[in-house]
Design a protein around this motif. Structure first.
Motif, PDB file in Angstrom:
ATOM      1  N   LEU A 147      37.869 -10.857  51.384  1.00  0.00           N
ATOM      2  CA  LEU A 147      39.228 -11.271  51.011  1.00  0.00           C
ATOM      3  C   LEU A 147      39.715 -11.928  52.295  1.00  0.00           C
ATOM      4  O   LEU A 147      40.723 -12.816  52.006  1.00  0.00           O
ATOM      5  CB  LEU A 147      39.942 -10.047  50.738  1.00  0.00           C
ATOM      6  CG  LEU A 147      39.330  -8.841  49.846  1.00  0.00           C
ATOM      7  CD1 LEU A 147      40.078  -7.759  49.818  1.00  0.00           C
ATOM      8  CD2 LEU A 147      39.321  -9.829  48.331  1.00  0.00           C
ATOM      9  N   GLU A 220      41.694 -11.067  45.645  1.00  0.00           N
ATOM     10  CA  GLU A 220      41.504  -9.889  45.268  1.00  0.00           C
ATOM     11  C   GLU A 220      41.456  -9.832  43.924  1.00  0.00           C
ATOM     12  O   GLU A 220      40.550  -9.099  43.179  1.00  0.00           O
ATOM     13  CB  GLU A 220      42.679  -8.848  45.754  1.00  0.00           C
ATOM     14  CG  GLU A 220      42.049  -7.473  45.496  1.00  0.00           C
ATOM     15  CD  GLU A 220      42.946  -6.309  46.390  1.00  0.00           C
ATOM     16  OE1 GLU A 220      42.820  -5.223  45.881  1.00  0.00           O
ATOM     17  OE2 GLU A 220      43.819  -6.742  47.014  1.00  0.00           O
ATOM     18  N   SER A 230      42.144  -0.565  47.762  1.00  0.00           N
ATOM     19  CA  SER A 230      42.378  -1.812  47.259  1.00  0.00           C
ATOM     20  C   SER A 230      43.856  -2.067  47.484  1.00  0.00           C
ATOM     21  O   SER A 230      44.861  -1.389  47.344  1.00  0.00           O
ATOM     22  CB  SER A 230      42.129  -1.709  45.796  1.00  0.00           C
ATOM     23  OG  SER A 230      40.813  -1.479  45.459  1.00  0.00           O
TER      24      SER A 230
END
Length: 286
Positions: A147, A220, A230
């Motif tokens: 990410l 994401e 998350s």
């Protein structure tokens, strides 16, 4: 002398053109903040009325009050996800600043380095991140690193491009003056080029701040990350699958609010850095 100044002040106070300009300036200062707030309030009210008038179910379009209630009831989940997204955003922005400024300095110190590596930076910028991510997914094992790399790629180019432009836009007469006085390349960079490039760098930083958040969210989405650790993009995906529209809108609201706050914070940093010497900030204070 005091009497002359008093008469001049009185004449200015009675000058209708000067008074009109003063009223216009005051109205502009108030309208700059008041008008966006009024438009936003009207948009939220219209949203709420549309839901009521058309009897739209909450799983399709929730009312603003329902979204606000969801922000409170799901705050633990949403704000923990927000922290994950913010961590990726600010780390990628920090890396973009160091990498972009460092490479821009190398470019200005050597045209050969610029000609060799600038095309690669352009390739990274123009290639969609969704096309690059499958390669990143193959070669990088750590989910956070994936990410972070995706978000960095998105935020890197504006800082590199703007800072390079600023370093190359130095007044040639001043540069010749430095050379005539025997200034070294390091002194030219530190005392002339870097201050001249500051407005360009800050402009690129404001762009990169928003892009780093966009890059973190898009990364994401592409990565399909899930679980308690998350970010907000995963909450949006999860809420979409479960038809939990209030949580989806609440996550979208947090992303939008975060982007606005990042832009305002970086605009404030730019104003504070430039307000005493650069024309763009001086004209804003007049």
């Amino acid at each position: 002398m005091a009497a002359v100044e008093e008469r001049r002040s009185a004449a200015l106070a009675l000058d209708p053109e000067e008074a009109r300009r003063a009223r216009g300036a005051r109205l502009e200062r108030v309208g700059r903040w008041l008008l966006p707030i009024l438009i936003m309030v009207a948009a939220v009210w219209l949203w709420d009325r549309l839901c009521v008038w058309n009897e739209i179910p909450r799983y399709i379009l929730p009312r603003p009050g329902v979204v606000a209630a969801t922000l409170i009831t799901d705050r633990a989940l949403l704000f923990s996800s927000l922290l994950v997204t913010l961590r990726i955003t600010f780390l990628s922005l920090l890396l973009a600043v160091f990498g972009g400024v460092g490479l821009a300095i190398l470019f200005t110190q050597s045209k050969w380095v610029e000609m060799s590596f600038f095309p690669f930076a352009i390739v990274l910028q123009v290639t969609p991140i969704v096309a690059i991510f499958p390669l990143i997914n193959i070669y990088v094992d750590n989910q956070t690193a994936k990410l972070l790399l995706c978000s960095w790629i998105v935020a890197f180019f504006p800082i590199l491009s703007n800072t390079t432009l600023g370093l190359n836009s130095v007044d040639r007469n001043l540069l010749d003056l430095f050379r005539l006085n025997g200034a070294s390349r390091w002194q030219q960079l530190r005392l002339l080029k870097l201050p001249a490039a500051m407005p360009y760098f800050l402009g690129g930083l404001k762009i990169a701040g928003g892009l780093s958040l966009i890059g973190a969210v898009v990364a994401e989405f592409v990565a399909g990350a899930s679980g308690q650790s998350s970010g907000l993009a995963s909450r949006i995906i999860e809420a979409g699958y479960r038809l939990n529209a209030p949580r989806l809108f609440a996550a979208l609201f947090l992303i939008s609010l975060t982007g606005i706050l990042i832009f305002l914070a970086l605009s404030l940093v730019s104003h504070l850095a430039l307000r005493r010497w650069h024309e763009s900030a001086l004209s804003a204070e007049r």
